[in-house]
Design a protein around this motif. Structure first.
Motif, PDB file in Angstrom:
ATOM      1  N   ALA A   1      -2.356  37.575  73.493  1.00 22.42           N
ATOM      2  CA  ALA A   1      -2.298  37.868  72.058  1.00 22.42           C
ATOM      3  C   ALA A   1      -3.712  37.998  71.512  1.00 22.42           C
ATOM      4  O   ALA A   1      -4.647  37.379  72.023  1.00 22.42           O
ATOM      5  N   ILE A   2      -3.855  38.816  70.473  1.00 23.79           N
ATOM      6  CA  ILE A   2      -5.109  38.898  69.718  1.00 23.79           C
ATOM      7  C   ILE A   2      -4.776  38.640  68.265  1.00 23.79           C
ATOM      8  O   ILE A   2      -4.125  39.456  67.611  1.00 23.79           O
ATOM      9  N   GLY A   3      -5.192  37.495  67.773  1.00 31.63           N
ATOM     10  CA  GLY A   3      -4.900  37.104  66.414  1.00 31.63           C
ATOM     11  C   GLY A   3      -5.966  37.563  65.441  1.00 31.63           C
ATOM     12  O   GLY A   3      -7.148  37.650  65.797  1.00 31.63           O
ATOM     13  N   ALA A   4      -5.560  37.857  64.221  1.00 30.33           N
ATOM     14  CA  ALA A   4      -6.479  38.332  63.188  1.00 30.33           C
ATOM     15  C   ALA A   4      -6.846  37.196  62.239  1.00 30.33           C
ATOM     16  O   ALA A   4      -6.003  36.390  61.834  1.00 30.33           O
ATOM     17  N   ARG A   5      -8.119  37.159  61.881  1.00 34.53           N
ATOM     18  CA  ARG A   5      -8.614  36.203  60.890  1.00 34.53           C
ATOM     19  C   ARG A   5      -9.602  36.931  59.982  1.00 34.53           C
ATOM     20  O   ARG A   5     -10.219  37.917  60.388  1.00 34.53           O
ATOM     21  N   GLY A   6      -9.751  36.449  58.780  1.00 30.05           N
ATOM     22  CA  GLY A   6     -10.646  37.072  57.825  1.00 30.05           C
ATOM     23  C   GLY A   6     -12.086  36.635  58.005  1.00 30.05           C
ATOM     24  O   GLY A   6     -12.478  36.072  59.026  1.00 30.05           O
ATOM     25  N   LYS A   7     -12.861  36.878  56.986  1.00 31.05           N
ATOM     26  CA  LYS A   7     -14.285  36.544  56.997  1.00 31.05           C
ATOM     27  C   LYS A   7     -14.472  35.034  57.038  1.00 31.05           C
ATOM     28  O   LYS A   7     -13.778  34.283  56.353  1.00 31.05           O
ATOM     29  N   ALA A   8     -15.428  34.577  57.850  1.00 31.18           N
ATOM     30  CA  ALA A   8     -15.718  33.140  57.955  1.00 31.18           C
ATOM     31  C   ALA A   8     -17.145  32.948  58.435  1.00 31.18           C
ATOM     32  O   ALA A   8     -17.632  33.698  59.284  1.00 31.18           O
ATOM     33  N   ALA A   9     -17.792  31.927  57.899  1.00 36.09           N
ATOM     34  CA  ALA A   9     -19.188  31.627  58.273  1.00 36.09           C
ATOM     35  C   ALA A   9     -19.214  30.596  59.388  1.00 36.09           C
ATOM     36  O   ALA A   9     -19.882  29.564  59.303  1.00 36.09           O
ATOM     37  N   ASN A  10     -18.488  30.875  60.481  1.00 34.48           N
ATOM     38  CA  ASN A  10     -18.303  29.878  61.522  1.00 34.48           C
ATOM     39  C   ASN A  10     -19.000  30.198  62.834  1.00 34.48           C
ATOM     40  O   ASN A  10     -18.821  29.494  63.821  1.00 34.48           O
ATOM     41  N   SER A  11     -19.807  31.268  62.866  1.00 34.20           N
ATOM     42  CA  SER A  11     -20.625  31.533  64.051  1.00 34.20           C
ATOM     43  C   SER A  11     -21.677  32.581  63.690  1.00 34.20           C
ATOM     44  O   SER A  11     -21.812  32.974  62.525  1.00 34.20           O
ATOM     45  N   ASP A  12     -22.391  33.061  64.705  1.00 37.83           N
ATOM     46  CA  ASP A  12     -23.599  33.851  64.469  1.00 37.83           C
ATOM     47  C   ASP A  12     -23.359  35.273  63.980  1.00 37.83           C
ATOM     48  O   ASP A  12     -24.313  35.959  63.603  1.00 37.83           O
TER      49      ASP A  12
END
Length: 381
Positions: free
Chosen positions: A317-328
């Motif tokens: 599966a490839i899940g979608a997520r929105g904008k996040a400041a959680n990595s580079d």
């Protein structure tokens, strides 16, 4: 017949590269999680040793440095470190660092003994010595750029079940001002549009050591992403593309995305020349597929990735997520560079602890991730 022969040869080569790269990836993870690099952090010169090792890997793989004659991009920041004593005894029982307790990454050192007063169901305080003891179900460490005027010690409720009443602690910290770190950057020159780039990025730093005898290996976070990136660097060195393919290994991610922030403020190639950036972190599992951050920001590219996966069944599966400041990826997106950040799901739960080790990390989807990314980058050009 010639077409058939070429196809067979291509399939054989692809299989051979795939098989070789899995072994290569495992060797990278084993190396970076060894005590030589001491958690790729702020003691025992661990981060610098890792940067030098990675620069040498780029050179060996046949990549050019992104800046002239230099794979390393230096920058500095403050970092709290714990180079020496890391001793805690509660109720007369000596605790094991990383297993029974951790200290807050921003805490000051202390050498004292005292009585603990219960504040609530999980918090106990030695007011005289400014020590706070907190009980937790899981010990998750981090890194900090400053020092607070007290000492927080988290104890594992599963390994220490008593109510804390007394404490003896000898903890040494050192605030390193202007700690010297390095991003490591290289590229494979494009055959048709060399001034346009697709970047693959990952952070190589981790948490380092907590005391002189305990370090955090950081296998999944993020030796796994580094291994995947280096494997792709080998592939693209042997298979140059129309666009230049750039590779950046960031320092300072764990302490606040500092390496990627510095790069976007001091880019080694114009940011407007970056067609797309793919950042990988926590790439060592994948039983439940991956999640893609910024999928909703760039739906066209996300659809391309999903179509490739649906056609080839690389991942479950490839899940979608929105904008996040959680990595580079974050600072690049903020500067207008289209970017994805993906991480694997399922499998082991070790994270920011001493149990994130190479020997328990399966790397079971690294080959499929590499195949997915190669196909995705092909379709982006």
């Amino acid at each position: 017949m010639k077409v058939v022969a070429l196809f067979v040869n291509f399939m054989f080569t692809a299989f051979a590269v795939k098989a070789q790269d899995i072994s290569y990836n495992k060797n990278i993870v084993n190396e970076l999680t060894s005590s030589t690099y001491w958690g790729r952090g702020y003691t025992n010169n661990g981060m610098k040793k890792a940067a030098d090792y990675l620069a040498a890997a780029f050179e060996k793989n046949g990549l050019q440095p992104l800046q002239k004659n230099k794979y390393l991009q230096p920058f500095t920041y403050n970092a709290n470190s714990f180079p020496g004593k890391m001793e805690v005894t509660i109720n007369g029982k000596k605790l094991t660092p990383g297993v029974d307790f951790i200290v807050s990454p921003d805490c000051k050192g202390v050498d004292a003994k005292g009585t603990l007063e219960q504040v609530d169901s999980v918090t106990f305080v030695d007011k005289k010595n400014s020590i706070i003891v907190v009980q937790n179900d899981k010990l998750t460490w981090s890194a900090a750029q400053k020092v607070v005027p007290y000492t927080v010690i988290e104890i594992n409720k599963k390994t220490f079940t008593e109510t804390p009443t007394s404490i003896k602690a000898n903890i040494e910290n050192e605030l390193i001002k202007n700690f010297e770190a390095n991003n490591v950057a290289a590229f494979v020159k494009g055959t048709a549009q060399p001034d346009s780039f697709i970047f693959i990025t990952a952070h190589y730093d981790h948490l380092g050591g907590m005391g002189s005898n305990t370090y955090f290996p950081g296998a999944n976070d993020n030796a796994s992403g580094v291994a995947l990136l280096l494997s792709l660097s080998k592939y693209y060195a042997a298979h140059p593309q129309k666009y230049s393919i750039g590779f950046i290994l960031f320092a300072g991610e764990e302490i606040g995305l500092l390496g990627s922030k510095y790069f976007t403020e001091h880019p080694l190639t114009p940011l407007k020349n970056i067609r797309f950036l793919i950042n990988t972190d926590l790439a060592g599992t994948g039983d439940e597929g991956i999640t893609v951050v910024n999928a909703t920001e760039f739906p066209k590219e996300f659809a391309i990735m999903n179509n490739i996966n649906n056609n080839n069944k690389y991942l479950s599966a490839i899940g979608a997520r929105g904008k996040a400041a959680n990595s580079d990826h974050y600072w690049f997106t903020e500067k207008g560079v289209p970017a994805f950040f993906f991480y694997t799901r399922g499998g082991i739960a070790a994270y920011h602890d001493v149990f994130d080790k190479a020997e328990t990390l399966p790397l079971n989807e690294q080959a499929d991730l590499q195949s997915l990314l190669i196909a995705f980058i092909t379709d982006l050009q």
